[in-house]
Design an enzyme around this catalytic site. Structure first.
Site, mmCIF file in Angstrom:
data_model
loop_
_atom_site.group_PDB
_atom_site.id
_atom_site.type_symbol
_atom_site.label_atom_id
_atom_site.label_comp_id
_atom_site.label_asym_id
_atom_site.label_seq_id
_atom_site.Cartn_x
_atom_site.Cartn_y
_atom_site.Cartn_z
ATOM 1 N N CYS A 100 28.515 49.457 42.934
ATOM 2 C CA CYS A 100 28.370 49.225 41.612
ATOM 3 C C CYS A 100 27.026 48.304 41.306
ATOM 4 O O CYS A 100 26.655 47.708 42.166
ATOM 5 C CB CYS A 100 29.394 48.867 41.145
ATOM 6 S SG CYS A 100 30.210 47.304 41.374
ATOM 7 N N HIS A 160 34.006 43.992 49.812
ATOM 8 C CA HIS A 160 35.087 44.122 50.489
ATOM 9 C C HIS A 160 34.707 45.099 51.647
ATOM 10 O O HIS A 160 35.215 46.198 51.668
ATOM 11 C CB HIS A 160 36.320 44.462 49.577
ATOM 12 C CG HIS A 160 36.820 43.315 48.864
ATOM 13 N ND1 HIS A 160 37.682 43.698 47.602
ATOM 14 C CD2 HIS A 160 37.142 41.861 49.262
ATOM 15 C CE1 HIS A 160 38.164 42.235 47.442
ATOM 16 N NE2 HIS A 160 37.875 41.530 48.252
ATOM 17 N N HIS A 183 33.433 39.528 41.630
ATOM 18 C CA HIS A 183 34.827 39.409 41.139
ATOM 19 C C HIS A 183 35.076 38.241 40.007
ATOM 20 O O HIS A 183 35.756 38.255 39.258
ATOM 21 C CB HIS A 183 35.820 39.193 42.425
ATOM 22 C CG HIS A 183 35.862 40.086 43.268
ATOM 23 N ND1 HIS A 183 34.884 39.939 44.616
ATOM 24 C CD2 HIS A 183 36.320 41.363 43.396
ATOM 25 C CE1 HIS A 183 35.175 41.146 45.098
ATOM 26 N NE2 HIS A 183 35.893 41.976 44.442
ATOM 27 N N HIS A 216 44.480 39.474 43.742
ATOM 28 C CA HIS A 216 43.009 40.015 43.599
ATOM 29 C C HIS A 216 42.065 38.822 43.055
ATOM 30 O O HIS A 216 42.420 38.065 42.031
ATOM 31 C CB HIS A 216 42.888 41.135 42.917
ATOM 32 C CG HIS A 216 41.661 41.765 43.193
ATOM 33 N ND1 HIS A 216 40.434 41.510 42.536
ATOM 34 C CD2 HIS A 216 41.224 43.179 44.076
ATOM 35 C CE1 HIS A 216 39.484 42.233 42.757
ATOM 36 N NE2 HIS A 216 39.929 43.355 43.663
ATOM 37 N N GLU A 267 39.401 38.895 41.462
ATOM 38 C CA GLU A 267 39.094 38.960 40.045
ATOM 39 C C GLU A 267 40.238 38.688 39.063
ATOM 40 O O GLU A 267 40.087 38.028 38.177
ATOM 41 C CB GLU A 267 38.583 40.626 39.752
ATOM 42 C CG GLU A 267 38.460 40.840 38.276
ATOM 43 C CD GLU A 267 38.208 42.342 37.881
ATOM 44 O OE1 GLU A 267 38.665 42.462 36.521
ATOM 45 O OE2 GLU A 267 37.674 43.043 38.451
ATOM 46 N N SER A 294 39.221 47.041 50.278
ATOM 47 C CA SER A 294 38.955 47.236 49.034
ATOM 48 C C SER A 294 39.807 48.117 48.237
ATOM 49 O O SER A 294 40.430 49.387 48.362
ATOM 50 C CB SER A 294 37.702 48.406 49.002
ATOM 51 O OG SER A 294 37.185 48.804 47.982
ATOM 52 N N SER A 295 40.249 47.564 47.076
ATOM 53 C CA SER A 295 41.305 47.949 46.330
ATOM 54 C C SER A 295 40.760 49.417 45.620
ATOM 55 O O SER A 295 41.256 50.509 45.734
ATOM 56 C CB SER A 295 41.603 47.122 44.905
ATOM 57 O OG SER A 295 42.232 45.939 45.234
ATOM 58 N N ASN A 296 39.471 49.562 45.068
ATOM 59 C CA ASN A 296 38.711 50.469 44.743
ATOM 60 C C ASN A 296 38.583 51.988 45.948
ATOM 61 O O ASN A 296 38.822 52.786 45.301
ATOM 62 C CB ASN A 296 37.316 50.010 44.304
ATOM 63 C CG ASN A 296 36.553 51.415 43.836
ATOM 64 O OD1 ASN A 296 35.817 51.847 44.681
ATOM 65 N ND2 ASN A 296 36.636 51.808 42.857
#
Length: 290
Positions: A13, A41, A75, A128, A130, A225-227
């Protein structure tokens, strides 16, 4: 030979692109830069930048540093990190994503100026990076909930202001709003603020379409990576023949038997070069040279 397509909308992104660009610019000048936490990540990308001179540090390690430059990743960080940098004469290279920065400011404003002050609830992943930065805007008072089962932390007799981690799902946020609305007392107020990044959220529909258009899907992402976990599960839901890998070395040749169409996609933290490596490896395996 099987047709192999890399999803054009997968990969970094703009927030991650900016952080990596800032890191590379500094490394080209000095050959050395500290980064507070993994810049992204994805262990392969972290290793690539480490070879250029990027040194990943923890908050405890930062406390022991003086008179150096430290990059803050996309983040974001709580105010205490900036205070520490000032105390230790550390020059901050701030790569906080603009979307995250705006969210931090909104939470800080609610916490500092709203009268009476509502309970600030953050829909996000506890711990996390962020989310830590967001909670830091409230002196640690914000309530973090990962799903509706954790809403027992909230006092529904009190006013509530709901925010979201920028990378959470729109569907999950809508569920959170509905649940709080149904449980709050008639005397309390409830306001929700949709702070989800659309560049991330809009990938869900696209990646589902992409995954459903191929026989086999290779999802490339770092394990942290959470995403990546969210998008992988979206792919898996529409295409059970989806596999999660960190890099090309994890490809199982048995996946390729009787396959004519392969899609390669990834998280917002997955570099394009890594997906290209996966494509090259697949081509070698299919040709019998892997």
């Amino acid at each position: 030979m099987a047709d192999i397509e890399i999803d054009s909308k997968s990969g970094f992104c703009f927030g991650v692109v900016t952080a990596i660009r800032k890191a590379e610019e500094e490394l080209e000048k000095t050959g050395r830069l500290y980064c507070l936490g993994d810049i992204v990540h994805n262990s392969d990308e972290v290793e690539r930048l480490r070879n250029k001179g990027l040194i990943t540090i923890t908050h405890d390690e930062m406390r022991r540093l003086h008179n150096v430059k430290v990059l803050l990743r996309a983040h974001g960080e709580p105010p205490s990190t900036y205070e520490l940098a000032h105390e230790n004469n550390i020059e901050i290279i701030d790569a906080t994503c603009p979307v995250v920065l705006q969210l931090q400011r909104r939470i800080k404003e609610t916490f500092a100026t709203a009268t009476p002050r509502p309970q600030i609830v953050i829909y996000g992943k506890n711990g996390h990076a962020e989310v830590n930065g967001l909670v830091g805007q409230t002196n640690g008072e914000a309530i973090v909930v990962e799903d509706i089962s954790q809403l027992n932390k909230v006092d529904f007799a009190q006013d509530i202001a709901l925010y979201s981690q920028t990378t959470k799902s729109l569907h999950g946020f809508a569920e959170m709003i509905n649940e709080i609305s149904s449980r709050k007392s008639q005397e309390s107020t409830f306001k929700s603020y949709d702070t989800i990044c659309r560049q991330v959220a809009n990938r869900v529909e696209h990646i589902r379409q992409f995954a459903s258009s191929h026989q086999l899907v290779i999802f490339v992402s770092g394990k942290k990576s959470s995403n990546g976990k969210i998008l992988y599960n979206e792919c898996l839901e529409v295409n059970p023949n989806t596999y999660f890998i960190s890099n090309e070395n994890e490809i199982n040749p048995s996946w390729l038997v009787n396959i004519d169409s392969i899609g390669i996609c990834g998280a917002t933290s997955t570099p394009r070069w890594l997906m290209e490596n996966v494509k090259n490896k697949l081509q070698l395996l299919i040709a019998g040279n892997g």
